[in-house]
Write an enzyme that holds these catalytic residues in place. Structure first.
Site, PDB file in Angstrom:
ATOM      1  N   SER A 205      44.278  29.993  58.715  1.00 50.28           N
ATOM      2  CA  SER A 205      44.393  31.065  57.718  1.00 50.28           C
ATOM      3  C   SER A 205      44.393  32.423  58.410  1.00 50.28           C
ATOM      4  O   SER A 205      44.598  32.511  59.631  1.00 50.28           O
ATOM      5  CB  SER A 205      43.232  30.961  56.716  1.00 50.28           C
ATOM      6  OG  SER A 205      43.453  31.810  55.622  1.00 50.28           O
ATOM      7  N   ASN A 206      44.178  33.476  57.669  1.00 56.75           N
ATOM      8  CA  ASN A 206      44.084  34.831  58.245  1.00 56.75           C
ATOM      9  C   ASN A 206      43.127  35.625  57.366  1.00 56.75           C
ATOM     10  O   ASN A 206      42.636  35.132  56.354  1.00 56.75           O
ATOM     11  CB  ASN A 206      45.469  35.482  58.309  1.00 56.75           C
ATOM     12  CG  ASN A 206      46.100  35.557  56.943  1.00 56.75           C
ATOM     13  OD1 ASN A 206      45.622  36.260  56.059  1.00 56.75           O
ATOM     14  ND2 ASN A 206      47.166  34.790  56.735  1.00 56.75           N
ATOM     15  N   SER A 207      42.869  36.857  57.770  1.00 62.44           N
ATOM     16  CA  SER A 207      41.808  37.586  57.068  1.00 62.44           C
ATOM     17  C   SER A 207      42.327  38.521  55.969  1.00 62.44           C
ATOM     18  O   SER A 207      41.672  39.498  55.627  1.00 62.44           O
ATOM     19  CB  SER A 207      40.945  38.356  58.068  1.00 62.44           C
ATOM     20  OG  SER A 207      41.780  39.152  58.856  1.00 62.44           O
ATOM     21  N   ALA A 272      49.727  37.342  52.694  1.00 64.53           N
ATOM     22  CA  ALA A 272      49.873  37.113  54.133  1.00 64.53           C
ATOM     23  C   ALA A 272      50.011  35.601  54.310  1.00 64.53           C
ATOM     24  O   ALA A 272      49.022  34.874  54.425  1.00 64.53           O
ATOM     25  CB  ALA A 272      48.657  37.639  54.870  1.00 64.53           C
TER      26      ALA A 272
END
Ligand code: C5P
Length: 391
Positions: A205-207, A272
């Site tokens: 995942s990403n933030s 995102a």
């Protein structure tokens, strides 16, 4: 006819609210006035009732129609809440959600766009508490019409005098006209990160926080749109008047967005999205061993490029590690987008998870325009303004 609630608090400039009410009416608004207790020491409800042909709200327990909670009706029906003049006390109470009189209660119940025009003693205006409260209100989308320098109460001179009525009026009318910009339009927003499972407990995942997507949703609602948000897992709340469809992976996001994009006028890709996903996620938890393991990644669908094929005006976001716009322009062309928004994520003040942003909108023609660095909600209002005023 737009409904305006004009909140008046106890400043020596309260008398100027009468002219403001008149000006708003001359510009086609139905004006309802709510006075704090201190305001009534300076001006009487009768003045405003006679001027506006509407009852005033002033005491929490005295409703104009017995049995009806007028402050809730007014909050629901208003297209704009103006608080002018706003004293330091009123600014602080509204910023902190204190609802101990009619005006602050009404402000808490109100979900639309709002404008506040401070009028305070210069020392009070510059007090860190008041400045912090104004910053909180700005971040929530309040338009703040800054006070001017001049002669204030008690023979003092300084910054804190209520702004000119003409300026308050201009900004109020701009907000009212903005609230029509997306009237009758449907907007679909993708937001937040995606999670791509590696096994039953781990994921790629990403933030991304979803804050920009939430701001875009709120701004579009204030402009009159019907809003759907397809969001990956986030910790934030989306505006309660948006339809929110939670998803986890990019594949789910594409599927949910596709089924929500019927008749949509605008699509904004603020999500995102993970570019890759593990090809064969394990059904259970992968156990530790001393051997290296390989996770083969395969490309995810490009959601925004797929959605752009629907013919809706589709706007992408390009989170780029620099100020250089060329990669964003290439993305816009490759994905067949109407426009793209460049976002410099190398600057931690405006990158992932931050509360502020600075956006550069690039049109298909290659023309670009950059916002100031401000709250994500103010950026979102700016962006919709730009998108809906272009040629
Ligand atoms: O290609 P890149 O990921 O940098 O492009 C960013 C834009 O494309 C954003 O609007 C993002 O929401 C969208 N995107 C998408 N699906 C992907 C990758 C990106 O919708 N798989």
């Amino acid at each position: 006819m737009p409904n305006v609630v004009l909140g008046v608090s106890g400043s020596v400039s309260a008398y100027r609210a009468a002219d403001l009410a008149r000006d708003l009416m001359r510009n086609g608004a139905n004006v309802r006035v709510c006075l704090t207790d201190s305001a009534q020491r300076f001006v009487s409800p009768l003045l405003f009732e006679t001027l506006t042909d509407n009852p005033c709200l002033s005491s929490v327990f005295e409703e104009p129609i017995p049995g009806r909670m007028a402050h809730l009706d007014w909050a629901r029906e208003a297209d704009l809440l103006i608080i002018a003049p706003a004293t330091a006390n009123t600014i602080n109470r509204i910023a902190n959600g204190i609802a101990d009189d009619m005006l602050s209660t009404l402000a808490l119940a109100y979900e639309g766009p709002a404008l506040i025009a401070p009028a305070t003693n210069p020392a009070m205006y510059l007090h860190p508490t008041v400045q912090q409260s104004l910053a909180i209100l700005k971040a929530r989308g309040y338009a703040v019409v800054d006070p001017i320098e001049g002669d204030v109460a008690a023979g003092e001179f300084g910054l804190g005098k209520l702004a000119l009525n003409a300026d308050i009026l201009t900004d109020s009318l701009a907000i009212l006209s903005r609230s029509q910009r997306l009237q009758g339009k449907k907007v679909l927003i993708t937001s937040g990160p995606t999670q791509e499972p590696i096994d039953s407990v781990r994921f790629l995942s990403n933030s991304s926080s979803g804050k920009m997507g939430a701001a875009l949703a709120q701004a579009a609602l204030w402009m009159g749109a019907k809003v759907t948000v397809v969001t990956g897992p986030v910790d934030i709340e989306y505006p309660r008047n948006a339809l929110v469809i939670p998803v986890r992976s990019a594949t789910e996001m594409l599927e949910a967005a596709r089924s929500a994009c019927d008749g949509v006028d605008w699509i904004v890709g603020a999500a995102a999205v993970s570019d890759y996903r593990p090809e064969n996620p394990a059904d259970t938890k992968i156990r530790r061993s001393n051997e290296p393991i390989e996770v083969r990644l395969i490309p995810n669908p490009d959601i925004i490029a797929e959605l752009a094929k629907t013919g809706a005006k589709t706007v992408g976001f390009a989170a780029e590690p620099s100020l250089d716009l060329s990669a964003a322009i290439a993305k816009m062309d490759r994905k067949g987008l109407h426009a793209i928004v460049h976002n410099d994520i190398s600057n931690s003040a405006i990158g992932f998870r931050s509360n502020e942003n600075r956006l550069t909108l690039i049109q298909k023609t290659g023309e670009s325009v950059t916002s100031e660095q401000t709250s994500k909600l103010q950026c979102a209002l700016w962006l919709w303004d730009q998108l809906t005023t272009e040629g």
